[in-house]
Design an enzyme around this catalytic site. Structure first.
Site, PDB file in Angstrom:
ATOM      1  N   CYS A   3       0.853  -1.186  -0.005  1.00 62.93           N
ATOM      2  CA  CYS A   3      -0.062   0.044  -0.209  1.00 62.93           C
ATOM      3  C   CYS A   3       0.836   1.500  -0.089  1.00 62.93           C
ATOM      4  CB  CYS A   3      -0.845  -0.004   1.327  1.00 62.93           C
ATOM      5  SG  CYS A   3      -1.858   1.455   1.507  1.00 62.93           S
TER       6      CYS A   3
ATOM      7  N   GLU B 286       3.552  -5.329   8.838  1.00 63.77           N
ATOM      8  CA  GLU B 286       3.673  -4.158   8.256  1.00 63.77           C
ATOM      9  C   GLU B 286       4.947  -3.487   9.214  1.00 63.77           C
ATOM     10  OE1 GLU B 286       1.817   0.395   8.393  1.00 63.77           O
ATOM     11  OE2 GLU B 286       0.408  -1.328   8.155  1.00 63.77           O
TER      12      GLU B 286
ATOM     13  N   CYS C 223      -2.683   6.622   8.009  1.00 63.84           N
ATOM     14  CA  CYS C 223      -3.720   6.238   6.695  1.00 63.84           C
ATOM     15  C   CYS C 223      -4.700   6.810   6.502  1.00 63.84           C
ATOM     16  CB  CYS C 223      -3.719   4.799   6.822  1.00 63.84           C
ATOM     17  SG  CYS C 223      -4.739   4.120   5.434  1.00 63.84           S
TER      18      CYS C 223
ATOM     19  N   SER D 246      -5.246  -5.604  12.623  1.00 62.05           N
ATOM     20  CA  SER D 246      -5.000  -4.598  13.330  1.00 62.05           C
ATOM     21  C   SER D 246      -6.226  -3.501  13.482  1.00 62.05           C
ATOM     22  CB  SER D 246      -3.692  -3.946  13.327  1.00 62.05           C
ATOM     23  OG  SER D 246      -3.618  -3.064  14.386  1.00 62.05           O
ATOM     24  N   ASN D 247      -6.435  -3.027  12.368  1.00 63.62           N
ATOM     25  CA  ASN D 247      -7.458  -2.136  12.033  1.00 63.62           C
ATOM     26  C   ASN D 247      -8.938  -2.282  12.370  1.00 63.62           C
ATOM     27  OD1 ASN D 247      -9.343  -2.245   9.585  1.00 63.62           O
ATOM     28  ND2 ASN D 247      -7.451  -3.130   8.979  1.00 63.62           N
TER      29      ASN D 247
END
Length: 402
Positions: free
Chosen positions: A157, A187, A288, A318-319
């Site tokens: 991303c 990440e 983000c 996670s989000n």
């Protein structure tokens, strides 16, 4: 390794691809049928509300697939179309959603196997195609694959690569990167691989511990034991915290990342004075947009009159976890599930407790008229959300009959 120079060299290689392969129209049709939902579109057009029987569904105004996720999945589909017979590998789950990853595997795209807790790249041979997922891959993995002569398809991303650029700037200025994230998350592993000196803090509590050490000193051995797996090799808290820069895992809670940034700004100002702040502290906005939009929508949803909230997404997302955290902070009953099959007969639901295990909740849908808030993480297809909503309607009908 000069990570910036290596990345630049890799991007110029004829075996490196970061865009699609010209099969967008074909892939778009497949993805629409696999992931999109007419029902969800209908709810969006009806002010994010749908009422059926005793149930009113209130959808968050931003939820589900973000642009970066959709792009990564589409490129993975295009890769198989473009390389119909080649062996294709992927270094991690393309995104954190079980149904999407199952579809990827059904296309005979294989995950790099794990042996003794480590990825076993010995299975990859020259000429194989390897996909880097939306979360990215470590620079060491990229170099290994490049040295093997693989074709690399990079779906990372752009928001993640923005964070990589930030830690590169920290490194250039001899700042230690304070990364708000989970040290085991792929990440954060990728981001830290581009950093020079780094320290990973999970939350405000850990950040406060570090800030207190900067101001007052402390027991070095205790510090190193606490961050033994979350710091760069050879990290020395007595030397490496004199100049710090802030970065983050893009899926962390926006408000906490901001609070951590402000905490270190105040800490360095207090220790070195306002006139020398810029010599000891750097901050860039690496939150983000999609994560922020979903969190803002969740904050709005919890202000509405809802009896409970269902948060849909992979358990290692996670989000999605951050969305559930917002509901819990407001004292609203919330249930994190990864698919509709978690809604069981007899008014039961199998859900994941925040930072805990799967558990069964009996009689989770209250009697009478109810309003259910629904949201989903950035890796969750609309199709999965549709299936959950339909299951809630079906379950509520059964409860009413009983």
């Amino acid at each position: 390794m000069d990570t910036k120079a290596f990345k630049r060299s890799l991007q110029q290689s004829e075996n490196y691809f970061r865009k699609g392969f010209g099969h967008a129209e074909e892939v778009s049709f497949v993805m629409q049928s696999a992931y999109q939902s007419p029902l969800i579109q209908k709810i969006r057009e009806n002010n994010y509300t749908l009422q059926q029987g005793e149930v009113t569904i209130r959808l968050a105004e931003a939820f589900g697939f973000c642009w970066g996720v959709e792009r990564a999945v589409a490129i993975a589909y295009e890769t198989r179309t473009h390389f119909p017979t080649e062996r294709i590998w992927i270094t991690n789950e393309i995104i954190h959603n079980p149904s999407v990853n199952q579809h990827i595997q059904e296309m005979k795209i294989e995950f790099i196997p794990i042996k003794a807790g480590q990825k076993d790249f010995s299975v990859v041979e020259k000429g194989d195609v390897v996909i880097l997922p939306a979360f990215g891959a470590t620079v060491q993995e990229m170099k290994l694959l490049n040295d093997k002569g693989c074709t690399i398809v990079d779906t990372t991303c752009p928001w993640v690569t923005k964070v990589w650029n930030t830690v590169e700037k920290h490194k250039k200025g001899n700042y230690t990167s304070i990364i708000h994230g989970k040290y085991k998350h792929e990440e954060t592993l990728a981001t830290s691989s581009f950093a020079g000196k780094y320290l990973i803090v999970l939350n405000m509590k850990e950040a406060e511990y570090v800030a207190n050490y900067i101001l007052n000193g402390g027991e070095r051995n205790e510090f190193m034991e606490k961050f033994s797996q979350a710091s760069s090799p050879g990290f020395d808290p007595d030397k490496d915290l004199e100049r710090v820069g802030i970065a983050n895992q893009t899926t962390m809670l926006k408000s906490e990342t901001e609070q951590i940034g402000k905490l270190f700004e105040r800490t360095m100002m207090k220790k070195y004075g306002p006139d020398k702040l810029n010599q000891h502290f750097l901050a860039f906005n690496t939150i983000c947009d999609a994560t922020q939009e979903r969190q803002d929508a969740m904050l709005k949803l919890v202000e509405e009159k809802v009896d409970l909230i269902v948060v849909i997404g992979g358990y290692n997302s996670s989000n999605t976890t951050q969305l559930q955290q917002i509901a819990i902070a407001r004292g609203i009953p919330s249930y994190h599930i990864d698919n509709a099959e978690r809604i069981k007969p007899g008014n039961r639901i199998e859900h994941k407790v925040l930072y805990g295990d799967l558990t069964i909740k009996e009689n989770w849908l209250p009697e009478g008229e109810i309003t259910v808030g629904v949201t989903s993480g950035a890796s969750t297809p609309d199709k999965v959300v549709e299936e959950v909503i339909e299951k809630i309607f079906e379950m509520k009908k059964a409860v009413a009959v009983v």
